[in-house]
Design a protein around this motif. Structure first.
Motif: not given
Length: 122
Positions: A12-14, A18-21, A64-70
């Protein structure tokens, strides 16, 4: 916080990181696209950095990592129209070699199209 594997992005932390990035990359593109069109000209910072950010977003999404939103594909299409209109209107003033002009424009089109395709998969 949950962990689901031993990989660098398997927690979850990762995913939050990744979402912040990806949010930062997107926020920069949104601001540039809404800002002064001069800043998107081919010899200006955002005229170079926007496609870089889009490329990075594509690379991250493909993992395919969790946290990437487009953004929505329609948003990417609007960005493409705006960006290419500015590029087309200003590139000749820089007197590029004809081969470069054609090749660079093709790369720009392909970059926007790849991001739109990745966004459509979400």
């Amino acid at each position: 916080m949950g962990t689901w594997g031993s990989g660098n992005f398997d927690s979850d932390t990762a995913a939050d990181h990744l979402a912040e990035l990806t949010d930062r990359l997107l926020d920069e593109v949104v601001a540039a696209m809404a800002g002064d069109p001069v800043e998107l000209e081919p010899d200006e910072y955002w005229g170079v950095a926007v496609p870089c950010n889009l490329e990075l977003l594509c690379l991250l999404a493909r993992q395919g990592h969790v946290g990437v939103a487009l953004p929505a594909p329609e948003t990417v299409a609007e960005w493409k129209t705006t960006f290419l209109a500015i590029w087309d209107a200003t590139i000749d003033g820089l007197e590029p070699k004809p081969d470069y002009r054609v090749a660079r424009r093709a790369v720009l089109v392909e970059t926007f199209d790849r991001l739109a395709a990745e966004a459509a998969l979400e």
